[in-house]
Design a protein around this motif. Structure first.
Motif, PDB file in Angstrom:
ATOM      1  N   ARG A 132      -0.523  -9.898   8.971  1.00  0.00           N
ATOM      2  CA  ARG A 132      -0.540 -10.601   7.679  1.00  0.00           C
ATOM      3  C   ARG A 132      -1.613 -10.024   6.746  1.00  0.00           C
ATOM      4  NH1 ARG A 132       0.412 -17.047   8.770  1.00  0.00           N
ATOM      5  NH2 ARG A 132       2.290 -16.850  10.044  1.00  0.00           N
ATOM      6  N   TYR A 133      -2.768  -9.724   7.302  1.00  0.00           N
ATOM      7  CA  TYR A 133      -3.815  -9.117   6.475  1.00  0.00           C
ATOM      8  C   TYR A 133      -3.417  -7.714   6.028  1.00  0.00           C
ATOM      9  CZ  TYR A 133      -7.408 -12.727   6.872  1.00  0.00           C
ATOM     10  OH  TYR A 133      -8.130 -13.889   6.752  1.00  0.00           O
ATOM     11  N   ASP A 134      -2.733  -6.991   6.901  1.00  0.00           N
ATOM     12  CA  ASP A 134      -2.261  -5.665   6.535  1.00  0.00           C
ATOM     13  C   ASP A 134      -1.241  -5.760   5.405  1.00  0.00           C
ATOM     14  OD1 ASP A 134      -2.117  -2.721   7.196  1.00  0.00           O
ATOM     15  OD2 ASP A 134      -0.016  -3.251   7.511  1.00  0.00           O
ATOM     16  N   ILE A 135      -0.313  -6.704   5.521  1.00  0.00           N
ATOM     17  CA  ILE A 135       0.685  -6.926   4.460  1.00  0.00           C
ATOM     18  C   ILE A 135      -0.008  -7.335   3.163  1.00  0.00           C
ATOM     19  CG2 ILE A 135       2.612  -8.394   3.740  1.00  0.00           C
ATOM     20  CD1 ILE A 135       3.345  -8.563   6.788  1.00  0.00           C
ATOM     21  N   LEU A 136      -0.989  -8.230   3.278  1.00  0.00           N
ATOM     22  CA  LEU A 136      -1.724  -8.672   2.098  1.00  0.00           C
ATOM     23  C   LEU A 136      -2.386  -7.493   1.399  1.00  0.00           C
ATOM     24  CD1 LEU A 136      -3.084 -10.806   0.248  1.00  0.00           C
ATOM     25  CD2 LEU A 136      -4.909 -10.957   1.973  1.00  0.00           C
ATOM     26  N   CYS A 137      -3.110  -6.669   2.162  1.00  0.00           N
ATOM     27  CA  CYS A 137      -3.800  -5.522   1.566  1.00  0.00           C
ATOM     28  C   CYS A 137      -2.808  -4.572   0.905  1.00  0.00           C
ATOM     29  CB  CYS A 137      -4.613  -4.782   2.628  1.00  0.00           C
ATOM     30  SG  CYS A 137      -6.092  -5.655   3.183  1.00  0.00           S
ATOM     31  N   ARG A 138      -1.704  -4.320   1.581  1.00  0.00           N
ATOM     32  CA  ARG A 138      -0.690  -3.411   1.026  1.00  0.00           C
ATOM     33  C   ARG A 138      -0.151  -3.943  -0.298  1.00  0.00           C
ATOM     34  NH1 ARG A 138       4.614  -3.766   2.220  1.00  0.00           N
ATOM     35  NH2 ARG A 138       4.205  -4.773   4.228  1.00  0.00           N
ATOM     36  N   LYS A 139       0.163  -5.231  -0.341  1.00  0.00           N
ATOM     37  CA  LYS A 139       0.733  -5.808  -1.560  1.00  0.00           C
ATOM     38  C   LYS A 139      -0.305  -5.934  -2.676  1.00  0.00           C
ATOM     39  CE  LYS A 139       4.617  -8.167   0.622  1.00  0.00           C
ATOM     40  NZ  LYS A 139       5.372  -9.422   0.795  1.00  0.00           N
ATOM     41  N   TYR A 196      -5.682  -4.753  -6.816  1.00  0.00           N
ATOM     42  CA  TYR A 196      -6.899  -4.048  -6.421  1.00  0.00           C
ATOM     43  C   TYR A 196      -6.640  -2.547  -6.435  1.00  0.00           C
ATOM     44  CZ  TYR A 196      -9.043  -8.442  -5.058  1.00  0.00           C
ATOM     45  OH  TYR A 196      -9.565  -9.704  -5.097  1.00  0.00           O
ATOM     46  N   SER A 197      -7.670  -1.802  -6.767  1.00  0.00           N
ATOM     47  CA  SER A 197      -7.571  -0.338  -6.740  1.00  0.00           C
ATOM     48  C   SER A 197      -7.404   0.148  -5.311  1.00  0.00           C
ATOM     49  CB  SER A 197      -8.830   0.283  -7.359  1.00  0.00           C
ATOM     50  OG  SER A 197      -9.144  -0.323  -8.594  1.00  0.00           O
ATOM     51  N   ALA A 198      -8.028  -0.541  -4.366  1.00  0.00           N
ATOM     52  CA  ALA A 198      -7.891  -0.251  -2.940  1.00  0.00           C
ATOM     53  C   ALA A 198      -8.203  -1.521  -2.169  1.00  0.00           C
ATOM     54  CB  ALA A 198      -8.826   0.876  -2.513  1.00  0.00           C
ATOM     55  N   GLY A 230      -7.242   0.577  12.350  1.00  0.00           N
ATOM     56  CA  GLY A 230      -6.468   0.022  11.249  1.00  0.00           C
ATOM     57  C   GLY A 230      -5.019  -0.081  11.652  1.00  0.00           C
ATOM     58  N   LEU A 231      -4.186  -0.613  10.775  1.00  0.00           N
ATOM     59  CA  LEU A 231      -2.770  -0.775  11.090  1.00  0.00           C
ATOM     60  C   LEU A 231      -1.862   0.131  10.267  1.00  0.00           C
ATOM     61  CD1 LEU A 231      -2.317  -4.631  11.599  1.00  0.00           C
ATOM     62  CD2 LEU A 231      -2.599  -2.836  13.328  1.00  0.00           C
ATOM     63  N   SER A 232      -2.344   0.656   9.152  1.00  0.00           N
ATOM     64  CA  SER A 232      -1.506   1.520   8.332  1.00  0.00           C
ATOM     65  C   SER A 232      -2.376   2.448   7.501  1.00  0.00           C
ATOM     66  CB  SER A 232      -0.596   0.694   7.419  1.00  0.00           C
ATOM     67  OG  SER A 232      -1.358  -0.034   6.471  1.00  0.00           O
ATOM     68  N   GLU A 233      -1.781   3.554   7.082  1.00  0.00           N
ATOM     69  CA  GLU A 233      -2.525   4.528   6.280  1.00  0.00           C
ATOM     70  C   GLU A 233      -2.940   3.931   4.936  1.00  0.00           C
ATOM     71  OE1 GLU A 233      -1.938   8.993   4.314  1.00  0.00           O
ATOM     72  OE2 GLU A 233      -0.376   8.131   5.583  1.00  0.00           O
ATOM     73  N   LEU A 234      -2.050   3.172   4.314  1.00  0.00           N
ATOM     74  CA  LEU A 234      -2.334   2.629   2.991  1.00  0.00           C
ATOM     75  C   LEU A 234      -3.529   1.688   3.006  1.00  0.00           C
ATOM     76  CD1 LEU A 234      -1.559   2.297  -0.002  1.00  0.00           C
ATOM     77  CD2 LEU A 234      -0.009   0.465   0.698  1.00  0.00           C
ATOM     78  N   THR A 235      -3.678   0.932   4.091  1.00  0.00           N
ATOM     79  CA  THR A 235      -4.751  -0.059   4.156  1.00  0.00           C
ATOM     80  C   THR A 235      -5.926   0.391   5.017  1.00  0.00           C
ATOM     81  OG1 THR A 235      -3.828  -1.236   6.065  1.00  0.00           O
ATOM     82  CG2 THR A 235      -3.019  -1.871   3.888  1.00  0.00           C
ATOM     83  N   GLY A 236      -5.918   1.615   5.478  1.00  0.00           N
ATOM     84  CA  GLY A 236      -6.998   2.114   6.323  1.00  0.00           C
ATOM     85  C   GLY A 236      -8.276   2.370   5.544  1.00  0.00           C
ATOM     86  N   ILE A 237      -9.388   2.424   6.264  1.00  0.00           N
ATOM     87  CA  ILE A 237     -10.683   2.632   5.626  1.00  0.00           C
ATOM     88  C   ILE A 237     -10.754   4.008   4.968  1.00  0.00           C
ATOM     89  CG2 ILE A 237     -11.716   3.452   7.788  1.00  0.00           C
ATOM     90  CD1 ILE A 237     -13.518   1.376   5.082  1.00  0.00           C
ATOM     91  N   LYS A 238     -10.075   5.011   5.510  1.00  0.00           N
ATOM     92  CA  LYS A 238     -10.111   6.335   4.892  1.00  0.00           C
ATOM     93  C   LYS A 238      -9.498   6.299   3.495  1.00  0.00           C
ATOM     94  CE  LYS A 238      -8.980  11.222   5.451  1.00  0.00           C
ATOM     95  NZ  LYS A 238      -8.357  12.272   6.310  1.00  0.00           N
ATOM     96  N   THR A 239      -8.374   5.622   3.344  1.00  0.00           N
ATOM     97  CA  THR A 239      -7.751   5.511   2.019  1.00  0.00           C
ATOM     98  C   THR A 239      -8.671   4.765   1.062  1.00  0.00           C
ATOM     99  OG1 THR A 239      -5.515   5.601   2.932  1.00  0.00           O
ATOM    100  CG2 THR A 239      -5.769   4.596   0.755  1.00  0.00           C
TER     101      THR A 239
END
Length: 246
Positions: free
Chosen positions: A186-193, A200-202, A220-229
């Motif tokens: 859910r947090y991953d989905i939230l961050c992505r959306k 948010y910019s990131a 992390g769970l996905s590239e879009l929401t990862g700390i590197k991005t």
């Protein structure tokens, strides 16, 4: 334009170690003071748990050309005007020559009861961002280029945060991506959306188990929401602002 990620991997591990270490220090302090019955709240009273992430972001600012930027971390200088409310207190502001460069929020959630705060965190993040951008549109920060808005969540990586969660919606079905999603999902989905809807910019989700106090382990769970991005987007924004400033 080259950007410098300021050795973010090692510094993220250090930030994770500090997070869990500071929580434990706060808990021990409560026990020594005879207040051990406060449960998980004892781990958040020190107010320093996310300082390692603030330090990482500050290093990225300095590494990408805005060496004279003002990095605000003290409560008395973290307030920005809002549109739907008078003011909003952020966790970190970056200013340069009177211009708002970035506003950032750093949140955390640990168990055992993950359900108590997840919806509140989502509502807070969405509302804060909407208020921020309307205030920007209405000139609250002066006539300037679009600032960076960042949101980062550190979530305890535990069986309870990873297991599927049921939802009750008697009148209309929930969106498919939420069906059987864990709190981590859910947090991953939230961050992505939050990013896809330009709120948010990131936005980043960092998962870490309690044992990471000694190892600094995180994932992390996905590239879009990862700390590197997150740090890449932020570093790029800072480098652009540095180039604009000459």
């Amino acid at each position: 334009m080259a950007i410098d990620l300021a050795d973010y991997e090692n510094k993220t591990r250090e930030a994770v170690q500090a997070f869990w270490g500071n929580r434990e220090k706060a808990r021990q302090k409560q026990i020594e003071a005879g207040k051990a019955d406060q449960g998980e709240r004892a781990g958040v009273t020190a107010g320093k748990n996310m300082d390692g992430f603030l330090a990482l972001v500050a290093d990225i600012v300095r590494a990408n050309g805005l060496r004279n930027a003002s990095i605000h971390l003290k409560r008395r200088v973290l307030t920005l005007p809002g549109y739907f409310r008078p003011t909003k207190l952020w966790d970190m502001l970056v200013m340069h020559e009177g211009r708002l460069i970035a506003a950032l929020e750093f949140k955390s959630q640990v168990g055992p009861s993950f359900g108590n705060n997840a919806n509140n965190r989502a509502e807070e993040a969405i509302g804060t961002a909407h208020d921020f951008w309307v205030a920007y549109r209405e000139g609250a920060f002066g006539d300037q280029t679009r600032p960076f808005a960042g949101w980062l969540m550190l979530l305890e990586d535990a069986p309870k945060s990873r297991e599927p969660v049921r939802d009750s919606s008697p009148h209309f079905p929930v969106f498919q991506e939420f069906k059987g999603a864990s709190y981590a999902d859910r947090y991953d989905i939230l961050c992505r959306k939050l990013v896809q809807e330009s709120l948010y910019s990131a936005a980043s989700l960092v998962l870490s188990p309690r044992e990471a106090a000694s190892t600094g382990e995180y994932s992390g769970l996905s590239e879009l929401t990862g700390i590197k991005t997150f740090v890449t987007e932020f570093a790029g924004h800072i480098a652009t602002e540095a180039a604009r400033a000459g």
